[in-house]
Scaffold this motif. Sequence first.
Motif, PDB file in Angstrom:
ATOM      1  N   GLY A  24       0.760  -1.438   0.295  1.00  0.00           N
ATOM      2  CA  GLY A  24      -0.043   0.077  -0.161  1.00  0.00           C
ATOM      3  C   GLY A  24       0.978   1.304  -0.225  1.00  0.00           C
ATOM      4  N   THR A  33       1.693   3.683  -2.294  1.00  0.00           N
ATOM      5  CA  THR A  33       1.207   5.057  -2.927  1.00  0.00           C
ATOM      6  C   THR A  33       0.058   5.399  -1.703  1.00  0.00           C
ATOM      7  OG1 THR A  33      -0.097   3.279  -4.137  1.00  0.00           O
ATOM      8  CG2 THR A  33       1.763   3.885  -5.684  1.00  0.00           C
ATOM      9  N   GLY A  34      -0.186   4.782  -1.434  1.00  0.00           N
ATOM     10  CA  GLY A  34      -1.691   5.354  -0.088  1.00  0.00           C
ATOM     11  C   GLY A  34      -1.000   6.720   0.834  1.00  0.00           C
ATOM     12  N   SER A  35      -1.640   6.247   1.467  1.00  0.00           N
ATOM     13  CA  SER A  35      -1.222   8.210   2.266  1.00  0.00           C
ATOM     14  C   SER A  35      -1.165   7.469   3.513  1.00  0.00           C
ATOM     15  CB  SER A  35      -3.032   8.608   3.282  1.00  0.00           C
ATOM     16  OG  SER A  35      -2.253   8.384   4.281  1.00  0.00           O
ATOM     17  N   ILE A  36      -0.836   6.331   4.197  1.00  0.00           N
ATOM     18  CA  ILE A  36       0.698   5.523   5.357  1.00  0.00           C
ATOM     19  C   ILE A  36       1.615   5.365   4.505  1.00  0.00           C
ATOM     20  CG2 ILE A  36       0.255   3.722   6.488  1.00  0.00           C
ATOM     21  CD1 ILE A  36      -1.632   6.084   8.431  1.00  0.00           C
ATOM     22  N   GLY A  84      -2.139   0.785  -6.116  1.00  0.00           N
ATOM     23  CA  GLY A  84      -2.596  -0.145  -7.238  1.00  0.00           C
ATOM     24  C   GLY A  84      -2.964   0.455  -7.996  1.00  0.00           C
ATOM     25  N   ARG A  85      -3.842   1.599  -8.294  1.00  0.00           N
ATOM     26  CA  ARG A  85      -3.823   2.178  -9.790  1.00  0.00           C
ATOM     27  C   ARG A  85      -2.900   3.100 -10.143  1.00  0.00           C
ATOM     28  NH1 ARG A  85      -7.575  -1.046 -12.002  1.00  0.00           N
ATOM     29  NH2 ARG A  85      -8.851  -1.613 -11.086  1.00  0.00           N
ATOM     30  N   ASN A  86      -1.970   3.811  -9.156  1.00  0.00           N
ATOM     31  CA  ASN A  86      -1.004   4.702  -8.907  1.00  0.00           C
ATOM     32  C   ASN A  86       0.120   4.473  -9.512  1.00  0.00           C
ATOM     33  OD1 ASN A  86       0.293   7.528  -8.962  1.00  0.00           O
ATOM     34  ND2 ASN A  86      -0.904   8.051  -6.083  1.00  0.00           N
ATOM     35  N   ALA A 119      -0.056  -1.647   4.697  1.00  0.00           N
ATOM     36  CA  ALA A 119      -1.282  -0.234   4.897  1.00  0.00           C
ATOM     37  C   ALA A 119      -1.894  -0.468   3.627  1.00  0.00           C
ATOM     38  CB  ALA A 119      -0.141   0.342   4.738  1.00  0.00           C
ATOM     39  N   ALA A 174      -1.019  -0.799   9.893  1.00  0.00           N
ATOM     40  CA  ALA A 174      -2.238  -0.274   9.364  1.00  0.00           C
ATOM     41  C   ALA A 174      -3.566  -0.284   8.636  1.00  0.00           C
ATOM     42  CB  ALA A 174      -1.749   0.671   8.269  1.00  0.00           C
ATOM     43  N   LYS A 176      -5.758  -2.233   9.668  1.00  0.00           N
ATOM     44  CA  LYS A 176      -7.386  -2.643  10.611  1.00  0.00           C
ATOM     45  C   LYS A 176      -8.320  -3.581  10.114  1.00  0.00           C
ATOM     46  CE  LYS A 176      -8.004   1.525  11.039  1.00  0.00           C
ATOM     47  NZ  LYS A 176      -8.138   2.775  10.908  1.00  0.00           N
ATOM     48  N   GLU A 177      -8.261  -3.738   9.215  1.00  0.00           N
ATOM     49  CA  GLU A 177      -9.705  -4.948   7.799  1.00  0.00           C
ATOM     50  C   GLU A 177      -8.719  -6.703   8.567  1.00  0.00           C
ATOM     51  OE1 GLU A 177      -7.922  -2.289   7.059  1.00  0.00           O
ATOM     52  OE2 GLU A 177      -9.677  -0.661   5.620  1.00  0.00           O
ATOM     53  N   ASP A 229      -2.189   1.995  13.909  1.00  0.00           N
ATOM     54  CA  ASP A 229      -3.612   3.351  14.618  1.00  0.00           C
ATOM     55  C   ASP A 229      -2.995   3.740  15.543  1.00  0.00           C
ATOM     56  OD1 ASP A 229      -6.314   4.119  13.249  1.00  0.00           O
ATOM     57  OD2 ASP A 229      -6.489   1.210  13.492  1.00  0.00           O
ATOM     58  N   MET A 281      -6.104  11.619   5.445  1.00  0.00           N
ATOM     59  CA  MET A 281      -5.795  10.721   5.336  1.00  0.00           C
ATOM     60  C   MET A 281      -6.118  10.190   4.117  1.00  0.00           C
ATOM     61  SD  MET A 281      -7.550   9.439   8.950  1.00  0.00           S
ATOM     62  CE  MET A 281      -8.770   9.799   8.770  1.00  0.00           C
ATOM     63  N   GLY A 282      -6.165   9.025   3.865  1.00  0.00           N
ATOM     64  CA  GLY A 282      -7.075   7.910   2.293  1.00  0.00           C
ATOM     65  C   GLY A 282      -8.831   8.672   2.206  1.00  0.00           C
ATOM     66  N   MET A 328       0.382  10.951  11.671  1.00  0.00           N
ATOM     67  CA  MET A 328       0.499   9.282  11.167  1.00  0.00           C
ATOM     68  C   MET A 328       1.798   8.846  11.340  1.00  0.00           C
ATOM     69  SD  MET A 328      -2.387   7.509  12.156  1.00  0.00           S
ATOM     70  CE  MET A 328      -1.672   6.218  11.763  1.00  0.00           C
TER      71      MET A 328
HETATM   72  P1  NDP Z   1      -5.288   5.122   0.862  1.00  0.00           P
HETATM   73  O1  NDP Z   1      -6.579   4.826   0.074  1.00  0.00           O
HETATM   74  O2  NDP Z   1      -4.727   6.236   1.051  1.00  0.00           O
HETATM   75  O3  NDP Z   1      -4.618   4.161   0.204  1.00  0.00           O
HETATM   76  C1  NDP Z   1      -4.101   2.879   0.479  1.00  0.00           C
HETATM   77  C2  NDP Z   1      -3.646   1.423  -0.331  1.00  0.00           C
HETATM   78  O4  NDP Z   1      -4.077  -0.017  -1.001  1.00  0.00           O
HETATM   79  C3  NDP Z   1      -3.149   2.627  -1.799  1.00  0.00           C
HETATM   80  O5  NDP Z   1      -1.658   2.395  -2.065  1.00  0.00           O
HETATM   81  C4  NDP Z   1      -3.474   1.661  -2.505  1.00  0.00           C
HETATM   82  O6  NDP Z   1      -3.164   1.832  -4.432  1.00  0.00           O
HETATM   83  C5  NDP Z   1      -4.005   0.667  -2.432  1.00  0.00           C
HETATM   84  N1  NDP Z   1      -4.831  -0.269  -2.682  1.00  0.00           N
HETATM   85  C6  NDP Z   1      -6.313   0.063  -3.007  1.00  0.00           C
HETATM   86  N2  NDP Z   1      -6.701  -1.272  -3.516  1.00  0.00           N
HETATM   87  C7  NDP Z   1      -6.055  -2.212  -2.886  1.00  0.00           C
HETATM   88  C8  NDP Z   1      -6.515  -3.720  -3.904  1.00  0.00           C
HETATM   89  N3  NDP Z   1      -7.324  -4.199  -3.764  1.00  0.00           N
HETATM   90  N4  NDP Z   1      -5.132  -4.471  -3.691  1.00  0.00           N
HETATM   91  C9  NDP Z   1      -4.210  -3.699  -2.858  1.00  0.00           C
HETATM   92  N5  NDP Z   1      -3.977  -2.862  -2.850  1.00  0.00           N
HETATM   93  C10 NDP Z   1      -5.205  -1.514  -2.942  1.00  0.00           C
HETATM   94  O7  NDP Z   1      -5.338   4.203   1.919  1.00  0.00           O
HETATM   95  P2  NDP Z   1      -4.151   4.759   3.881  1.00  0.00           P
HETATM   96  O8  NDP Z   1      -3.094   4.943   3.250  1.00  0.00           O
HETATM   97  O9  NDP Z   1      -5.405   5.679   3.929  1.00  0.00           O
HETATM   98  O10 NDP Z   1      -4.983   3.559   4.837  1.00  0.00           O
HETATM   99  C11 NDP Z   1      -4.271   2.656   4.134  1.00  0.00           C
HETATM  100  C12 NDP Z   1      -4.710   1.736   5.857  1.00  0.00           C
HETATM  101  O11 NDP Z   1      -4.401   1.974   6.743  1.00  0.00           O
HETATM  102  C13 NDP Z   1      -6.264   0.796   6.025  1.00  0.00           C
HETATM  103  O12 NDP Z   1      -6.064  -0.251   6.347  1.00  0.00           O
HETATM  104  C14 NDP Z   1      -6.740   1.973   6.740  1.00  0.00           C
HETATM  105  O13 NDP Z   1      -7.884   1.928   7.527  1.00  0.00           O
HETATM  106  C15 NDP Z   1      -5.262   1.870   7.956  1.00  0.00           C
HETATM  107  N6  NDP Z   1      -5.071   3.297   8.161  1.00  0.00           N
HETATM  108  C16 NDP Z   1      -5.349   4.715   7.744  1.00  0.00           C
HETATM  109  C17 NDP Z   1      -4.884   6.122   8.513  1.00  0.00           C
HETATM  110  C18 NDP Z   1      -4.650   7.218   7.681  1.00  0.00           C
HETATM  111  O14 NDP Z   1      -4.129   7.936   8.594  1.00  0.00           O
HETATM  112  N7  NDP Z   1      -4.863   7.237   6.677  1.00  0.00           N
HETATM  113  C19 NDP Z   1      -5.106   5.246   9.772  1.00  0.00           C
HETATM  114  C20 NDP Z   1      -4.996   4.597  10.516  1.00  0.00           C
HETATM  115  C21 NDP Z   1      -5.273   3.334   9.812  1.00  0.00           C
HETATM  116  P3  NDP Z   1      -3.844   2.454  -5.523  1.00  0.00           P
HETATM  117  O15 NDP Z   1      -3.448   4.206  -3.849  1.00  0.00           O
HETATM  118  O16 NDP Z   1      -2.758   2.997  -6.376  1.00  0.00           O
HETATM  119  O17 NDP Z   1      -5.154   2.851  -6.420  1.00  0.00           O
END
Ligand code: NDP
Length: 392
Positions: free
Chosen positions: A8, A10-13, A36-38, A97, A120, A122-123, A147, A201-202, A263
């Motif tokens: 994960g 490319t996401g926020s965490i 994922g798609r980024n 993440a 991160a 939690k699911e 978290d 956050m995401g 975070m």
């Molecule tokens: P984001 O939506 O910002 O990022 C999610 C990440 O997962 C991206 O890298 C995304 O790729 C990737 N992704 C999406 N769908 C899939 C899939 N089907 N298979 C594999 N990878 C996938 O989420 P956050 O960073 O906000 O959160 C990530 C985790 O951390 C969650 O479980 C959230 O509950 C937890 N969390 C987040 C906090 C926060 O401050 N953001 C705080 C505490 C926990 P792409 O973007 O490239 O499509």
Amino acid sequence: MRKVSIFGATGSIGQNTIDLIRRDAGAYQTVALTGGRNIERLAQDARDLRAEVAVTAYPECLNDLRDALVGSGVEAAAGPEALIEAADRPADWIMSAIVGAAGLAPGLAALRHGTTLALANKESLVAAGALLHSEVAKHNARLLPVDSEHSAVFQALVGEDINAVERIIITASGGAFRDWPFEDIANATIAQASAHPNWNMGQRITIDSASMFNKAMEVIETKEFFGVSPEQIEVLVHPQSMVHALVGFNDGALMAHLGAPDMRHAIGYALHWPDRKLLPVERLNLAKIGQLEFRDPDLRHYPALRLAQDVMRGGGLMGAVFNAAKERALDHFIAGHIGFLQMADVVEELMTLMSNHSEIGRAPDDLQTVLTMDALTRQGADDVVTALRKKG
Ligand code: NDP
């Protein structure tokens, strides 16, 4: 050098994790980055960190990833199997993440190698806590909370006896609709639900904060992480998001953890654990802040908190049902199929329907059982939403 992988990325965490790793690049060797798609972000970070492999979850994005990595020496891969293969590559520390239930299988694969998994996602714990714990025990692996609330509790418990804990209080900002009249929330738009007052956050977790489904997940996560009973877990609305959690002990002491809503503190604590190292987060000036407020959450405003209690009391596979129903209800809200408050109606209806399933009481101790329950629930959620839309 410590070997690290970021799922994960490319996401926020993921990006906050990369920020910390970049600041001390010489100390880390990056094994795998996944996204994922980024693709642009994934490829750029994989090049910068000289990762062994970059993986996109989506096979249809593989060609773009390959093109973006030409000449870099970084391998490209795609799809759920490639995520598992990336988790199989030896690493000392792995950030989990990925958003949603998709994070479960790679996290389990990583634990089977006895790694330290910073969780991160939690699911995973909500849907399959027993499974994660049994893999940790079997393979001498370690699970660290990311978290902010759970990191705060974890830090407050250092050197303490868990049997001396009377209660754990996790705080909630109250999300985007904290000060909205209940009557207006039913018509809240996706854009309004996606604007968090304190945290950046995401989108999915931001909407889950507005509905407090995120807090409901964290309540269940608290039970799973620290092994306390549902009655020992409390939620307090705290608009400033500076006290992340409090632990109450049997001598009346209440230990609070305070920090700026960033975070990188919790991620950095998990990265450097058991040590503390300098982190680039704001230092709080309490005299300037002046006041911190706390209040009980209104359960009419936040039905998700009531449902979390039902999940914990139900046990078995109800966590997997809750998580899948919540994820699917959120998909339907984002797609404009249902209103904001209807997300809780959909989840509650699914919990009622699935409580009749013959396997519901079974412990979530094997991946296939959890995934089957997850898929059945998602199908059921689609049916419930279709019926709701027909009703108008
Ligand atoms: P984001 O939506 O910002 O990022 C999610 C990440 O997962 C991206 O890298 C995304 O790729 C990737 N992704 C999406 N769908 C899939 C899939 N089907 N298979 C594999 N990878 C996938 O989420 P956050 O960073 O906000 O959160 C990530 C985790 O951390 C969650 O479980 C959230 O509950 C937890 N969390 C987040 C906090 C926060 O401050 N953001 C705080 C505490 C926990 P792409 O973007 O490239 O499509």
